[in-house]
Design a protein around this motif. Structure first.
Motif, PDB file in Angstrom:
ATOM      1  N   LYS A  63       0.798  -1.285   0.049  1.00 57.44           N
ATOM      2  CA  LYS A  63      -0.076   0.047   0.024  1.00 57.44           C
ATOM      3  C   LYS A  63       0.799   1.286  -0.025  1.00 57.44           C
ATOM      4  CE  LYS A  63      -1.066  -0.058   4.935  1.00 57.44           C
ATOM      5  NZ  LYS A  63       0.052   0.897   5.349  1.00 57.44           N
ATOM      6  N   GLN A 118      12.459   0.114   5.888  1.00 60.97           N
ATOM      7  CA  GLN A 118      11.371   0.048   6.658  1.00 60.97           C
ATOM      8  C   GLN A 118      10.244   0.458   6.225  1.00 60.97           C
ATOM      9  OE1 GLN A 118      12.984   2.969   9.734  1.00 60.97           O
ATOM     10  NE2 GLN A 118      14.425   1.419  10.623  1.00 60.97           N
ATOM     11  N   TYR A 119      10.415   1.391   5.139  1.00 61.13           N
ATOM     12  CA  TYR A 119       9.294   1.894   4.256  1.00 61.13           C
ATOM     13  C   TYR A 119       8.358   0.760   3.504  1.00 61.13           C
ATOM     14  CZ  TYR A 119       6.390   4.510   1.012  1.00 61.13           C
ATOM     15  OH  TYR A 119       5.177   5.032   0.012  1.00 61.13           O
ATOM     16  N   SER A 121       6.845  -1.880   6.030  1.00 56.62           N
ATOM     17  CA  SER A 121       5.948  -1.527   6.903  1.00 56.62           C
ATOM     18  C   SER A 121       4.374  -1.152   5.750  1.00 56.62           C
ATOM     19  CB  SER A 121       6.148  -0.003   7.514  1.00 56.62           C
ATOM     20  OG  SER A 121       6.331   0.757   6.628  1.00 56.62           O
ATOM     21  N   ASN A 122       4.920  -1.170   4.628  1.00 52.24           N
ATOM     22  CA  ASN A 122       3.785  -0.856   3.693  1.00 52.24           C
ATOM     23  C   ASN A 122       3.341  -2.164   3.049  1.00 52.24           C
ATOM     24  OD1 ASN A 122       2.755   1.860   3.425  1.00 52.24           O
ATOM     25  ND2 ASN A 122       4.726   2.401   3.291  1.00 52.24           N
ATOM     26  N   ALA A 164       6.929   4.297  11.331  1.00 54.84           N
ATOM     27  CA  ALA A 164       6.451   3.721   9.979  1.00 54.84           C
ATOM     28  C   ALA A 164       5.375   4.815   9.212  1.00 54.84           C
ATOM     29  CB  ALA A 164       6.087   2.488  10.013  1.00 54.84           C
ATOM     30  N   ASP A 165       5.058   4.373   8.189  1.00 53.27           N
ATOM     31  CA  ASP A 165       4.110   5.066   7.444  1.00 53.27           C
ATOM     32  C   ASP A 165       2.630   5.830   8.261  1.00 53.27           C
ATOM     33  OD1 ASP A 165       4.572   6.549   5.296  1.00 53.27           O
ATOM     34  OD2 ASP A 165       3.358   5.354   3.799  1.00 53.27           O
ATOM     35  N   HIS A 166       2.174   4.684   8.641  1.00 51.84           N
ATOM     36  CA  HIS A 166       0.912   4.915   9.500  1.00 51.84           C
ATOM     37  C   HIS A 166       0.862   4.777  11.154  1.00 51.84           C
ATOM     38  CE1 HIS A 166      -0.919   5.190   5.500  1.00 51.84           C
ATOM     39  NE2 HIS A 166      -0.001   4.198   5.211  1.00 51.84           N
ATOM     40  N   GLN A 167       2.047   4.147  11.496  1.00 52.91           N
ATOM     41  CA  GLN A 167       2.112   3.486  12.848  1.00 52.91           C
ATOM     42  C   GLN A 167       3.224   3.718  13.348  1.00 52.91           C
ATOM     43  OE1 GLN A 167       0.486  -0.270  12.766  1.00 52.91           O
ATOM     44  NE2 GLN A 167       2.244  -1.192  11.835  1.00 52.91           N
TER      45      GLN A 167
END
Lengths: 314, 357
Positions: free
Chosen positions: A11, A45-46, A49-50, B56-59
């Protein structure tokens, strides 16, 4: 045992990845490269985490400072090797230098791959459960030496077998908690797949190339599975040659017409493509996974592999 | 109990989040699994020194213990996230965070500025350092090797070589470099200088020239390329750019580096144009020193312009041929102060010239 369908999705967005890349480039440039390990940690990490499996994100638990230590060690090692080779070449020992160079890398590569797998998987977690790589350094080493020598002797033909033996060894030693991956691709099939792909691509003036890519992807995905005791999860590729054609052509056009600025969007849409063209199903109850794999902090192998641009491709 | 926050807790033993309640204190985090805080039930305590976080992006992911791999997550927009960051890293020290506050466009601008800065820096520093480090003797040695290689299949006119050499010796062309002339049998109107002292003159250009003064101008110009170390500078500059390309674009595929290389081509064109003007000027100074009217340079250019429709080599005398008119003007301006000087004919050079023709 209950039958389940699992989902794997990405995402991330091109825009947010673009920003990360820009910040990374700025910091790496003004620190004359020293920031690189932190930049890499941020990119990883990006991506982790997506990436969502069953709605739950992966976590990359590695840090820039761990990778920095490995980075320095890898840097010193490689500078040492290059320095020695340059010294020999400058002193009219070209052949010795060159021979030493290839031997060094032949010996270094399997160790770097081993280190890279150990670190990267130990730092990959899903739902609180660590991945792990349980392969043995010297077994991989032997496999690598044997494969390289046979590939040389057979003028590259053995390469297909070497590639599959390597992939099988590596993937069969990857675990997530108490579940283990396995791969059953073999050299013979892989060889014919490539031979067919190569010649049909020539006969069709390159058009078959996309179907060849489809076959390679399917050969990777369809032969991979995860088992946990009696439970298994199977993977299946649903991508068609046409899908690959669209993906690769659009990527190429995007790259050319934006002078490369679209690189992050290309990376993101490729990830999306690969994940969305995969069906995962089976009987593994993922909420029962147990933590079994230890932590591992040494990133030297990971950094050597990265320096050599070896990537993480199996 | 004060404020309790609900978080997703991963215990590092079994997969899957458990909803838990978090209490943040000065020293660390207290967690209890379950929907409501039960005073009698066990509480997990994690001292903050062992904890770290990842945005992170959302958390926000808060790692509680490296060994067990336990962590909990909260939404980045949750005020709890801010409190946790405050606790674990009271001073927002990272420069990266402030960069992330900028928009993509400004970031892209910074990247471009940085790159052009680095580019300019390296393209300046490397040639400068190279010119300092490489001694004229080394340059002559290297140039000799280049000359040998280039003369491999050329047919040399020995008689004219000797004549032009003595012509050149009569001019004071360089104090540092031994100027060595080679005349090559070739109909092209061309002459070029190799770093370190070699000047190659084609019979084609000798035939075209109208006077001994023009030959003096030609030699003065080519010798200036050598004494001013122009080619060495170009070589160093492209080496510096090559180095940079391989460092920066190592992993961004070939297309970008091709673009940069082409840009460098344009640049070195510009560079060599200013070098040409510089060489004209230095050459004219040589003429003046030898009591030759500097306007000979202008005459030479005009003669060549009329007789040389095509300029093949990069190193050729008139390589930047659209700029010829500018260079002629430049030469005229240079000659103005010497309008009333007296120039003497040189019998030696005149006699060599007659033999050449």
């Amino acid at each position: 045992m209950e039958y389940n369908k699992y989902s794997l999705s990405f995402k991330g967005s091109g825009a947010s990845y673009f920003k990360i890349l820009l910040v990374n480039i700025i910091l790496v440039t003004i620190t004359l490269g020293l920031y690189y390990p932190w930049a890499r940690a941020r990119s990883l990490q990006y991506f982790y985490s997506n990436t969502l499996f069953n709605g739950q994100a992966f976590v990359f638990t590695g840090t820039g400072s761990e990778m920095f230590k490995g980075f320095i060690k890898a840097f010193i090692l490689l500078i040492g090797i290059y320095g020695l080779v340059t010294y020999l070449v400058l002193n009219e020992q070209e052949l010795v230098g060159l021979a030493l160079f290839y031997i060094f890398f032949l010996l270094l590569l399997p160790l770097a791959i081993h280190g890279s797998y150990r670190y990267r998987f130990a730092k990959t977690a899903w739902s609180g459960i660590r991945f792990g790589y349980t392969g043995d350094k010297w077994e991989l080493f032997a496999l690598f030496i044997k494969g390289t020598l046979l590939t040389l002797i057979t003028f590259g033909i053995y390469g297909a077998w070497f590639m599959m033996n390597l992939r099988r060894y590596l993937l069969c030693n990857v675990k997530i908690g108490d579940a283990r991956f396995s791969y059953k691709g073999v050299g013979g099939e892989y060889f014919w797949l490539n031979l067919k792909g190569y010649f049909l691509s020539i006969f069709t003036l390159g058009l078959y190339f996309f179907w060849w890519q489809k076959d390679l992807y399917a050969y990777f995905i369809n032969n991979l599975r995860l088992t946990r005791g009696e439970q298994t999860m199977l993977l299946r590729s649903t991508a068609t040659g046409g899908d690959f054609l669209a993906l690769i052509l659009v990527n190429l056009l995007l790259f050319v017409f934006t002078l490369g600025l679209a690189t992050p969007w290309i990376a993101v849409r490729t990830m999306r493509f690969l994940f969305s063209n995969m069906v995962l199903d089976g009987t593994i109850a993922f909420d029962e996974l147990q933590q079994t794999q230890p932590n591992y902090d040494d990133a030297t192998g990971e950094d050597i592999a990265d320096f050599l641009d070896f990537g993480f491709i199996i | 109990m004060e404020v309790l926050n609900s978080v997703q807790y991963f215990d590092g033993l079994q997969a899957g989040p458990q909803s838990a309640l978090l209490h943040i204190s000065e020293a660390g985090f207290s967690l209890q699994v379950g929907p409501i805080w039960n005073a009698g039930a066990p509480v997990l305590y994690f001292p903050k020194v062992e904890c770290s976080y990842q945005k992170a992006d959302h958390q926000l992911i808060v790692f509680l213990n490296k060994k067990t791999g336990a962590y909990f997550t909260v939404d980045t927009h949750d005020p709890t996230a801010v409190a946790i960051i405050q606790l674990l890293q009271p001073v927002e020290k990272s420069f990266a965070t402030s960069l992330f506050k900028l928009n993509a466009f400004s970031l892209l601008l910074i990247v471009l500025l940085l790159f052009s800065g680095v580019y300019w820096g390296i393209a300046t520093v490397v040639p400068w350092a190279g010119l300092k480090i490489i001694k004229p003797e080394t340059e002559t040695e290297l140039g000799e090797k280049m000359h040998e290689a280039m003369m491999g299949d050329a047919s040399v006119d020995r008689r004219k070589t000797a004549l032009v050499q003595s012509f050149a010796n009569s001019l004071e062309l360089s104090k540092v470099y031994p100027i060595k002339i080679t005349v090559v049998k070739n109909q092209e109107v061309n002459a070029y200088a190799i770093p370190g002292g070699n000047i190659v003159v084609y019979t084609g250009i000798l035939r075209t020239m109208q006077s001994p003064d023009e030959l003096a101008a030609l030699l003065g110009h080519e010798a200036a390329h050598i004494t001013e170390r122009h080619s060495l500078r170009s070589v160093l500059r492209s080496a510096a750019t090559g180095l940079m390309i391989s460092v920066i674009f190592n992993d961004v595929s070939g297309i970008l580096s091709i673009l940069v290389e082409n840009a460098e081509g344009l640049r070195s064109m510009q560079f060599s144009r200013s070098m040409e003007e510089n060489a004209d000027e230095v050459g004219m100074k040589v003429l003046v020193k030898n009591k030759i009217n500097p306007l000979a340079m202008k005459q030479l250019m005009q003669t060549l312009k009329e007789n040389a429709p095509e300029m093949p080599s990069v190193l050729s005398f008139m390589s930047t041929h659209p700029a010829t008119d500018d260079r002629i003007k430049h030469a005229e301006t240079f000659a103005i102060p010497y309008k009333n000087s007296s120039f003497a004919a040189n019998p030696l050079r005149d006699s060599i010239w007659r033999e050449l023709k």
